[in-house]
Design a protein around this motif. Structure first.
Motif, mmCIF file in Angstrom:
data_model
loop_
_atom_site.group_PDB
_atom_site.id
_atom_site.type_symbol
_atom_site.label_atom_id
_atom_site.label_comp_id
_atom_site.label_asym_id
_atom_site.label_seq_id
_atom_site.Cartn_x
_atom_site.Cartn_y
_atom_site.Cartn_z
ATOM 1 N N GLY A 87 0.990 -1.130 0.072
ATOM 2 C CA GLY A 87 0.021 0.011 0.136
ATOM 3 C C GLY A 87 0.794 1.256 -0.052
ATOM 4 N N PHE A 88 0.526 2.305 0.523
ATOM 5 C CA PHE A 88 0.989 3.541 0.490
ATOM 6 C C PHE A 88 2.018 3.538 1.554
ATOM 7 C CE2 PHE A 88 1.498 8.014 2.062
ATOM 8 C CZ PHE A 88 2.217 8.449 1.113
ATOM 9 N N GLY B 100 -6.062 7.540 2.783
ATOM 10 C CA GLY B 100 -5.977 6.026 2.346
ATOM 11 C C GLY B 100 -6.603 5.095 2.928
ATOM 12 N N ALA B 101 -6.883 5.463 4.049
ATOM 13 C CA ALA B 101 -7.807 4.410 5.126
ATOM 14 C C ALA B 101 -9.151 4.251 4.784
ATOM 15 C CB ALA B 101 -7.570 5.126 6.706
ATOM 16 N N GLU B 102 -9.542 5.267 3.736
ATOM 17 C CA GLU B 102 -10.993 5.123 3.131
ATOM 18 C C GLU B 102 -11.243 3.985 2.259
ATOM 19 O OE1 GLU B 102 -13.648 7.824 3.687
ATOM 20 O OE2 GLU B 102 -12.470 7.439 5.527
ATOM 21 N N ILE B 103 -10.114 3.152 2.188
ATOM 22 C CA ILE B 103 -10.170 1.896 1.399
ATOM 23 C C ILE B 103 -11.137 0.949 2.044
ATOM 24 C CG2 ILE B 103 -7.965 2.073 0.059
ATOM 25 C CD1 ILE B 103 -6.948 0.127 2.158
ATOM 26 N N GLU B 104 -11.263 0.891 3.195
ATOM 27 C CA GLU B 104 -11.914 0.045 3.980
ATOM 28 C C GLU B 104 -13.621 0.714 4.095
ATOM 29 O OE1 GLU B 104 -11.567 1.728 8.678
ATOM 30 O OE2 GLU B 104 -10.127 0.286 7.968
ATOM 31 N N ASP C 21 -14.189 1.735 -14.634
ATOM 32 C CA ASP C 21 -13.076 1.791 -13.752
ATOM 33 C C ASP C 21 -13.463 2.032 -12.375
ATOM 34 O OD1 ASP C 21 -11.024 1.011 -15.568
ATOM 35 O OD2 ASP C 21 -10.669 2.881 -16.436
ATOM 36 N N ILE C 22 -12.527 2.176 -11.439
ATOM 37 C CA ILE C 22 -12.488 2.342 -9.943
ATOM 38 C C ILE C 22 -12.307 3.901 -9.765
ATOM 39 C CG2 ILE C 22 -11.568 1.937 -7.752
ATOM 40 C CD1 ILE C 22 -13.147 -0.294 -9.166
ATOM 41 N N TYR C 23 -13.312 4.587 -9.187
ATOM 42 C CA TYR C 23 -13.180 6.247 -8.880
ATOM 43 C C TYR C 23 -12.036 6.417 -7.708
ATOM 44 C CZ TYR C 23 -17.021 7.385 -11.754
ATOM 45 O OH TYR C 23 -17.928 7.521 -12.886
ATOM 46 N N ALA C 24 -11.100 6.822 -7.835
ATOM 47 C CA ALA C 24 -9.984 7.143 -6.851
ATOM 48 C C ALA C 24 -10.567 7.923 -5.705
ATOM 49 C CB ALA C 24 -8.978 7.831 -7.467
ATOM 50 N N LEU C 25 -10.055 7.643 -4.503
ATOM 51 C CA LEU C 25 -10.283 8.125 -3.266
ATOM 52 C C LEU C 25 -9.593 9.529 -3.110
ATOM 53 C CD1 LEU C 25 -9.367 5.380 -0.562
ATOM 54 C CD2 LEU C 25 -11.547 6.399 -0.968
ATOM 55 N N THR C 26 -10.378 10.566 -2.775
ATOM 56 C CA THR C 26 -9.908 11.802 -2.720
ATOM 57 C C THR C 26 -8.560 12.161 -2.060
ATOM 58 O OG1 THR C 26 -11.901 12.782 -3.145
ATOM 59 C CG2 THR C 26 -10.333 14.454 -2.550
ATOM 60 N N GLY C 27 -7.582 12.372 -2.760
ATOM 61 C CA GLY C 27 -6.203 12.710 -2.005
ATOM 62 C C GLY C 27 -5.337 11.574 -1.584
ATOM 63 N N ALA C 28 -5.696 10.408 -2.083
ATOM 64 C CA ALA C 28 -5.166 8.899 -2.008
ATOM 65 C C ALA C 28 -5.379 8.007 -3.329
ATOM 66 C CB ALA C 28 -5.992 8.174 -0.795
ATOM 67 N N ILE D 282 -2.643 6.828 -4.535
ATOM 68 C CA ILE D 282 -1.774 5.691 -4.393
ATOM 69 C C ILE D 282 -2.531 4.696 -3.736
ATOM 70 C CG2 ILE D 282 0.443 5.038 -3.417
ATOM 71 C CD1 ILE D 282 1.518 7.576 -3.673
ATOM 72 N N SER D 283 -3.245 4.626 -2.790
ATOM 73 C CA SER D 283 -3.813 3.712 -1.866
ATOM 74 C C SER D 283 -5.041 3.169 -3.029
ATOM 75 C CB SER D 283 -4.601 4.016 -0.604
ATOM 76 O OG SER D 283 -3.669 4.653 0.056
ATOM 77 N N SER D 284 -5.539 3.874 -3.667
ATOM 78 C CA SER D 284 -6.535 3.610 -4.725
ATOM 79 C C SER D 284 -6.055 2.607 -5.622
ATOM 80 C CB SER D 284 -7.300 4.440 -5.213
ATOM 81 O OG SER D 284 -7.808 5.564 -4.526
ATOM 82 N N VAL D 285 -5.046 2.943 -6.329
ATOM 83 C CA VAL D 285 -4.377 2.090 -7.308
ATOM 84 C C VAL D 285 -3.643 0.783 -6.612
ATOM 85 C CG1 VAL D 285 -2.198 2.179 -8.938
ATOM 86 C CG2 VAL D 285 -3.628 4.278 -8.493
ATOM 87 N N ALA D 286 -3.301 1.068 -5.329
ATOM 88 C CA ALA D 286 -2.666 -0.194 -4.747
ATOM 89 C C ALA D 286 -3.763 -1.565 -4.594
ATOM 90 C CB ALA D 286 -2.085 -0.029 -3.336
#
Length: 299
Positions: free
Chosen positions: A164-165, A196-200, A254-261, A263-267
């Motif tokens: 991850g990040f 990045g914690a918003e991945i959960e 495709d997947i919408y990226a998290l705002t400001g994160a 790298i975590s979204s791509v991971a």
């Protein structure tokens, strides 16, 4: 001199007692920790399969664990699978099926191990090593659960980790028999809170639901605002029928990226893509071998 020896003896005894107490505490707490982790994983697995909130699990459902190993010997490396054998409803024990890196069948070895011990890596490794002999070394790589209903495959459950990040992100991924995504759950991460914690959060991880295998193989991350209707559906803020319709509209997106994160979204996106593609390739090879060699399995 006598007092000095007495002091040494008492210090040594105190250290031994302290070590014994600490060791016993570690063993007990470690067992409790493993039990809690197993209970959490079971809860997650059943939720991904649609059994949550006290829903009854059908007796016809089976969960069959496959353990993948890398085998090294004088001829190089091969892949080995410890798997249950026998027709659906029969207990045929366990076999270790070895496959060449090109997908060719090498051999099949019966492994005498109990249902209880097969879930303990130490006991499992010991049983496999004894069955294969000392001229080969084994290294456990991963575990897959094949879910069946009346002997027919309904899902695959994969556990995986990827960078991850900050550190690794651990997830459990559920796929249907065509390798489309049923759902995923983030089990462990150290991404930044609020970023990045918003991945959960549901609005991120539920984007992967219903994605077909063909889309997952090329999934990317889009750095643009998420539509409000899609967010509401992902968060469960609309009725089930409407949510299903909205999810279907975005299943090939495709997947919408998290705002400001980003790298975590791509991971996570890259991790899901990699896990799915590799699993589909490996399972297809294994299925071909099982069919060609007429090895009966309960899944």
């Amino acid at each position: 001199m006598k007092n000095f020896l007495t002091i040494i003896f008492r210090l040594t005894a105190s250290c031994l007692v302290a070590g014994l107490i600490m060791g016993t505490t570690f063993v007990l707490t470690n067992k409790a920790k493993k039990a809690n982790e197993h209970a959490r994983e079971q809860k997650v697995v059943f939720a991904l399969l649609g059994y949550s909130g006290g829903q009854e699990i059908p007796e016809s459902m089976g969960m069959h664990e496959l353990y993948r190993y890398v085998v090294t010997d004088g001829e190089g490396q091969s892949i080995g699978y410890l798997l249950p054998v026998g027709e659906h409803g029969q207990d045929g024990g366990f076999s270790f099926v070895r496959i060449g890196l090109d997908g060719s069948f090498l051999n099949q070895t019966s492994v005498p191990v109990s249902e209880e011990n097969v879930r303990d890596q130490g006991e499992r490794d010991k049983a496999i090593q004894a069955a294969l002999g000392g001229d080969k070394t084994i290294r456990f790589t991963d575990q897959t659960i094949v879910v069946t209903d009346h002997g027919q495959r309904t899902a695959y459950l994969l556990s995986g980790k990827f960078p991850g990040f900050k550190t690794n992100i651990a997830i459990i991924l559920a796929l249907d028999p065509e390798y489309s995504v049923i759902g995923l759950e983030v089990m462990e991460h150290e991404e930044d809170p609020g970023l990045g914690a918003e991945i959960e959060q549901d609005y991120f991880k539920n984007q992967f639901k219903y994605k077909p295998f063909e889309k997952i193989k090329s999934i990317e991350v889009a750095k643009k605002p998420m539509p409000d209707e899609y967010f509401a559906a992902l968060e469960g803020n609309v009725d089930e029928a409407a949510a299903d319709d909205i999810m279907q509209q975005y299943r090939d997106q495709d997947i919408y990226a998290l705002t400001g994160a980003t790298i975590s979204s791509v991971a996570v996106s890259s991790g899901v893509k990699g896990m799915t593609r590799k699993f589909a390739y490996r399972l297809d090879l294994l299925d071909n071998v099982l069919e060609q060699q007429q090895i009966a399995v309960p899944f």
